[in-house]
Design a protein around this motif. Structure first.
Motif, PDB file in Angstrom:
ATOM      1  N   VAL A   1     -46.984  -7.997   6.926  1.00  0.00           N
ATOM      2  CA  VAL A   1     -46.609  -8.659   8.261  1.00  0.00           C
ATOM      3  C   VAL A   1     -45.255  -7.744   8.956  1.00  0.00           C
ATOM      4  CG1 VAL A   1     -44.968 -10.753   8.802  1.00  0.00           C
ATOM      5  CG2 VAL A   1     -46.945 -10.961   7.553  1.00  0.00           C
ATOM      6  N   TYR A   2     -44.342  -7.299   7.939  1.00  0.00           N
ATOM      7  CA  TYR A   2     -43.421  -6.464   8.423  1.00  0.00           C
ATOM      8  C   TYR A   2     -43.661  -4.959   8.630  1.00  0.00           C
ATOM      9  CZ  TYR A   2     -40.291 -10.354   8.340  1.00  0.00           C
ATOM     10  OH  TYR A   2     -39.587 -11.579   8.282  1.00  0.00           O
ATOM     11  N   GLY A   3     -44.572  -4.660   8.131  1.00  0.00           N
ATOM     12  CA  GLY A   3     -44.930  -3.124   8.055  1.00  0.00           C
ATOM     13  C   GLY A   3     -44.206  -2.173   7.263  1.00  0.00           C
ATOM     14  N   ALA A   4     -43.575  -2.827   6.301  1.00  0.00           N
ATOM     15  CA  ALA A   4     -42.744  -2.022   5.337  1.00  0.00           C
ATOM     16  C   ALA A   4     -42.521  -2.936   4.172  1.00  0.00           C
ATOM     17  CB  ALA A   4     -41.347  -1.559   5.850  1.00  0.00           C
ATOM     18  N   PRO A   5     -42.406  -2.238   2.857  1.00  0.00           N
ATOM     19  CA  PRO A   5     -42.389  -3.097   1.735  1.00  0.00           C
ATOM     20  C   PRO A   5     -40.963  -3.493   1.546  1.00  0.00           C
ATOM     21  CG  PRO A   5     -42.312  -0.806   1.066  1.00  0.00           C
ATOM     22  CD  PRO A   5     -42.654  -0.858   2.706  1.00  0.00           C
ATOM     23  N   PRO A   6     -40.716  -4.573   1.092  1.00  0.00           N
ATOM     24  CA  PRO A   6     -39.268  -5.143   0.807  1.00  0.00           C
ATOM     25  C   PRO A   6     -38.538  -4.712  -0.453  1.00  0.00           C
ATOM     26  CG  PRO A   6     -40.735  -6.800   0.083  1.00  0.00           C
ATOM     27  CD  PRO A   6     -41.674  -5.761   0.482  1.00  0.00           C
ATOM     28  N   THR A   7     -37.312  -4.830  -0.378  1.00  0.00           N
ATOM     29  CA  THR A   7     -36.455  -4.699  -1.495  1.00  0.00           C
ATOM     30  C   THR A   7     -35.977  -6.023  -1.589  1.00  0.00           C
ATOM     31  OG1 THR A   7     -34.592  -4.099  -0.370  1.00  0.00           O
ATOM     32  CG2 THR A   7     -35.752  -2.244  -1.319  1.00  0.00           C
ATOM     33  N   ILE A   8     -35.893  -6.536  -2.693  1.00  0.00           N
ATOM     34  CA  ILE A   8     -35.400  -7.916  -3.205  1.00  0.00           C
ATOM     35  C   ILE A   8     -34.287  -7.982  -4.250  1.00  0.00           C
ATOM     36  CG2 ILE A   8     -36.088 -10.185  -4.208  1.00  0.00           C
ATOM     37  CD1 ILE A   8     -39.087  -9.296  -3.483  1.00  0.00           C
ATOM     38  N   GLU A   9     -33.214  -8.375  -3.631  1.00  0.00           N
ATOM     39  CA  GLU A   9     -31.964  -8.465  -4.496  1.00  0.00           C
ATOM     40  C   GLU A   9     -31.646 -10.062  -5.011  1.00  0.00           C
ATOM     41  OE1 GLU A   9     -28.373  -6.160  -2.911  1.00  0.00           O
ATOM     42  OE2 GLU A   9     -29.936  -5.890  -1.276  1.00  0.00           O
TER      43      GLU A   9
END
Length: 98
Positions: free
Chosen positions: A77-85
């Motif tokens: 969806v965003y075109g980039a992998p997320p970082t999750i905190e």
């Protein structure tokens, strides 16, 4: 209570109108979601980071929500992998009912 900050970073700026469209389209499933107090869709001031912030009443629900399947989906969806905190919320002010 647990906060979760999900950050998507691109080299180019995100299109604000596209992010607003994503937020509108994805809002429905989160409305009334058990254990989720609130979720916000945000764009960083520099424009290269889209962020989603969640507040969960229950840590287990908050952590279990972010499955590999969901991460793969939002990467598309965003075109980039997320970082999750994951953040321990030690205090909370809610003025929405004032």
């Amino acid at each position: 209570m647990i906060g979760v900050l999900v950050t998507f970073t691109q080299t180019d700026k995100f299109d604000r109108s596209n992010l607003a469209k994503i937020a509108g389209e994805l809002r429905g499933p989160f409305e009334g979601m058990a254990g989720l107090r609130f979720k916000s869709f945000m764009l960083g001031e520099d424009g290269v980071q889209a962020r989603n912030f969640y507040v969960w009443d229950d840590e287990e629900k908050g952590r279990s929500f972010f499955t590999q399947e969901l991460i793969d989906k939002v990467t598309g969806v965003y075109g980039a992998p997320p970082t999750i905190e994951y953040l321990d919320i030690v205090g909370f002010v809610d003025n929405s009912g004032a």
